[in-house]
Design a protein around this motif. Structure first.
Motif, PDB file in Angstrom:
ATOM      1  N   GLY B 246      -7.487 -12.947  16.553  1.00 38.80           N
ATOM      2  CA  GLY B 246      -7.178 -12.963  15.125  1.00 38.80           C
ATOM      3  C   GLY B 246      -5.785 -12.459  14.780  1.00 38.80           C
ATOM      4  N   VAL B 247      -5.028 -11.957  15.799  1.00 43.44           N
ATOM      5  CA  VAL B 247      -3.715 -11.367  15.500  1.00 43.44           C
ATOM      6  C   VAL B 247      -2.770 -12.421  14.937  1.00 43.44           C
ATOM      7  CG1 VAL B 247      -1.661 -10.300  16.514  1.00 43.44           C
ATOM      8  CG2 VAL B 247      -3.948  -9.579  17.248  1.00 43.44           C
ATOM      9  N   ASP B 248      -2.261 -12.211  13.731  1.00 52.20           N
ATOM     10  CA  ASP B 248      -1.304 -13.171  13.173  1.00 52.20           C
ATOM     11  C   ASP B 248       0.039 -12.539  12.865  1.00 52.20           C
ATOM     12  OD1 ASP B 248      -1.880 -11.667  10.972  1.00 52.20           O
ATOM     13  OD2 ASP B 248      -2.347 -13.354   9.646  1.00 52.20           O
ATOM     14  N   SER B 310      -0.361  -7.519   5.599  1.00 52.57           N
ATOM     15  CA  SER B 310       0.053  -6.172   5.201  1.00 52.57           C
ATOM     16  C   SER B 310      -1.160  -5.268   5.014  1.00 52.57           C
ATOM     17  CB  SER B 310       0.865  -6.247   3.902  1.00 52.57           C
ATOM     18  OG  SER B 310       2.081  -6.908   4.146  1.00 52.57           O
ATOM     19  N   PRO B 311      -1.541  -4.517   6.047  1.00 48.71           N
ATOM     20  CA  PRO B 311      -2.752  -3.701   5.968  1.00 48.71           C
ATOM     21  C   PRO B 311      -2.507  -2.341   5.308  1.00 48.71           C
ATOM     22  CG  PRO B 311      -1.816  -3.550   8.147  1.00 48.71           C
ATOM     23  CD  PRO B 311      -0.893  -4.438   7.352  1.00 48.71           C
ATOM     24  N   ARG B 339     -10.028  -6.373   9.849  1.00 48.80           N
ATOM     25  CA  ARG B 339     -10.114  -6.318  11.300  1.00 48.80           C
ATOM     26  C   ARG B 339      -9.052  -5.380  11.872  1.00 48.80           C
ATOM     27  NH1 ARG B 339     -10.301 -12.311  13.255  1.00 48.80           N
ATOM     28  NH2 ARG B 339     -10.849 -11.308  15.228  1.00 48.80           N
ATOM     29  N   ALA B 340      -9.322  -4.862  13.053  1.00 48.56           N
ATOM     30  CA  ALA B 340      -8.533  -3.766  13.626  1.00 48.56           C
ATOM     31  C   ALA B 340      -7.081  -4.138  13.909  1.00 48.56           C
ATOM     32  CB  ALA B 340      -9.192  -3.287  14.912  1.00 48.56           C
ATOM     33  N   MET B 358      -8.773   1.034  12.570  1.00 47.66           N
ATOM     34  CA  MET B 358      -9.357   0.151  11.556  1.00 47.66           C
ATOM     35  C   MET B 358      -8.564   0.286  10.257  1.00 47.66           C
ATOM     36  SD  MET B 358     -11.769  -1.343  13.107  1.00 47.66           S
ATOM     37  CE  MET B 358     -12.537  -2.210  11.735  1.00 47.66           C
ATOM     38  N   PRO B 359      -8.326  -0.834   9.575  1.00 46.12           N
ATOM     39  CA  PRO B 359      -7.646  -0.743   8.282  1.00 46.12           C
ATOM     40  C   PRO B 359      -8.605  -0.249   7.197  1.00 46.12           C
ATOM     41  CG  PRO B 359      -8.212  -3.012   8.712  1.00 46.12           C
ATOM     42  CD  PRO B 359      -8.681  -2.223   9.913  1.00 46.12           C
ATOM     43  N   MET B 360      -8.041   0.093   6.057  1.00 47.93           N
ATOM     44  CA  MET B 360      -8.828   0.544   4.900  1.00 47.93           C
ATOM     45  C   MET B 360      -8.535  -0.383   3.729  1.00 47.93           C
ATOM     46  SD  MET B 360     -10.271   3.443   5.937  1.00 47.93           S
ATOM     47  CE  MET B 360     -10.704   4.363   4.458  1.00 47.93           C
TER      48      MET B 360
END
Lengths: 365, 365
Positions: B246-248, B310-311, B339-340, B358-360
């Protein structure tokens, strides 16, 4: 308000002011820092109504002005900035703290609600910052921290024969330090020990300090800093009557030797923390014992004159009493029964120190 | 038992053992230190049934023997002694600690009630003490301290392709470190992180460490020290499946630059402590805002490839994640949605480290 200033300079000023006036949780205005920019610089100030602090710093002032912002967040932000220069500028209802690549903004508090910084007194007593710092490190920490007995939370400061005498007690021990001073006016005042303890820490970097008194406050002034504090009511603690007629045993010993032995033996003290000091002909024998913990005994060499009165002490208090004599010999003047022991320097010092500690009932009594 | 030993030697051994096995308040025997003197030296040992530690020291043994005494008082007494030599001798129901001018005595505990130190395993995996110490400083502190979820209080240790893989998670973040090893046997075990954190601190002085596993315990052995610990049940956390499909967005940045900016901006974060990371073409813009506190924004240079996802993160977790990459560049592989994000070294290192955070939900969401 709009100014540019060296970050480290302003960060140190904000940190000092916030430590001197930590503010009150219940009132954000009294936890605020007042920034006043004039033609040549900025004054960082704070007041909680009982104490005030202000520090002046040179700055490049683009627009003069006066704002109130939360103190601790300002100090923390400045402390953490790596950028050498910082710009403080009012933007709408916020004070922006701008540094290269970064912008922080603190909400402006209502400056009209702030009690202001008052008018400090001028004429007073001059004393060396280093001396006062050293004296306060012992005296201010001997006062009680129990706010329920405010009279024991103060330090009495008084001029006597061209010396400044500082005195505090928490009822179980008392510290009296005298330092040389140049007095333009007499001084006799009792002020909160907690503020003086913080002043003492900041003073160690200062040259000369001026203490000045007016109707209801004491002003302390050094370098670019001015601190004022309300006066405590304390007619008591004003007299320097030390009745030593009961002293029958005098011991001279190196303070560190006795302190180290006390620390070790104290590991084995009872739940009260009491150790006994047996005075021999040429030795002190420290003892402690407790059912659960075990027992300890250590002998150190000492010069003993007079009797052989052997008191017991709360080891924590004995350690506090010995610490300011560190690196030197100390004289213990011991009185029989439950009367105080008086600790003094053997060689005369710039800061003359008298520490009085009450004995305790011996272990297993 | 009667022996003479170098104080500093024995003091260090006792301190290490007490820190490795802090004991249990409810049972004095399990807080005790077992001293076993044979012809050539003394073993300082402790056990709380789940973990054991033993350290051997050379000593001049006058009489062999085996005693159990309270651990912390023994360690504290030895630590505070200035005298270079100390004699330990059983006197009646006490162990006397005798040094020049001083005698301390600890009560003997019933050695027959002590569970003993067990039999450590031998054959195992060799790894550099420095590498393992560094890996544990990140991995062991990422595990949860919440004893109610024991499965998250462990570190999984496993051999994979001539490397030792250490892995821990508290559910919100995961750390995976791999270090080179020489394996005589396969290893796959989960053990308490708290003990490993302390082992990691002591290991930094060690050369080679051996990890050996038997039916129900892991043995760690270095210099004169042997530690064993019970194994946690943890079939989970055994697989190394990291789905990065999933990494973009990939960001490369100096870890310290991002860490310092995160610390500053975090001062202005909301009550959750969340900051947002806006990914631009050549910059990261960190933002935080809270009604009461104010707002902060800081931009730092970064190399960005892929998208612009932008997490937001809990600033504390982002700081924990960045710290082990200190002094070097770090790569952040960012996935969209909740997602992490995966942090890795840019340049290959002896200790290969993967930190997953993990993002918030963003501030003001």
């Amino acid at each position: 308000m709009d100014l540019t200033v060296t970050t480290a300079d302003l960060a140190a000023a904000a940190a000092d002011v916030v430590r001197l006036v930590p503010g009150r949780l219940i009132d954000p205005v009294l936890s605020g820092v007042l920034l006043t920019a004039d033609a040549t610089g900025v004054v960082v100030g704070a007041s909680d109504r009982e104490r005030t602090a202000r520090v002046r710093r040179g700055a490049l002032v683009h627009t003069e002005g006066r704002v109130l912002v939360p103190g601790k967040p300002l100090a923390e932000t400045l402390r953490m900035l790596d950028q050498p220069q910082v710009r403080l500028v009012v933007e709408g209802s916020m004070l922006a703290i701008r540094a290269e690549g970064a912008r922080f903004a603190l909400p402006l508090l209502d400056v009209d609600l702030h009690p202001g910084l008052g008018t400090p007194a001028h004429t007073g007593v001059q004393v060396s910052g280093e001396h006062l710092s050293s004296a306060l490190s012992t005296v201010a920490t001997t006062a009680s921290r129990d706010e329920a007995l405010p009279i024991f939370t103060g330090v009495r400061i008084r001029t006597e024969n061209e010396r400044l005498v500082l005195r505090a007690t928490d009822r179980y021990r008392m510290a009296i330090a005298t330092v040389p001073c140049a007095a333009e006016a007499e001084l006799d005042v009792m002020v909160p020990a907690a503020l003086l303890a913080e002043v003492g820490k900041q003073l160690s970097r200062a040259g000369e300090v001026t203490l000045a008194m007016d109707a209801n406050q004491l002003t302390l002034r050094w370098s670019d800093t001015v601190v004022t504090t309300a006066i405590l009511d304390g007619a008591f603690l004003s007299e320097n009557k030390l009745n030593l007629s009961g002293v029958d045993t005098t011991v001279v010993v190196h303070a560190d030797t006795l302190l180290d032995a006390t620390r070790r033996v104290a590991l084995y003290s009872d739940t009260r923390g009491v150790i006994s000091v047996e005075v021999g002909d040429t030795t002190l024998r420290l003892r402690a014992t407790a059912q659960q913990t075990g027992e300890a005994e250590e002998s150190i060499k000492a010069t003993v004159t007079g009797g052989r009165t052997s008191p017991s002490y709360l080891s924590r208090y004995l350690q506090d009493a010995l610490r300011p004599f560190g690196g030197r010999e100390v004289r213990l003047a011991i009185q029989p029964g439950m009367r105080a022991t008086i600790l003094t320097h053997v060689e005369p010092q710039d800061i003359d120190l008298t520490y009085i500690v009450m004995p305790m009932l011996p272990p297993n009594h």
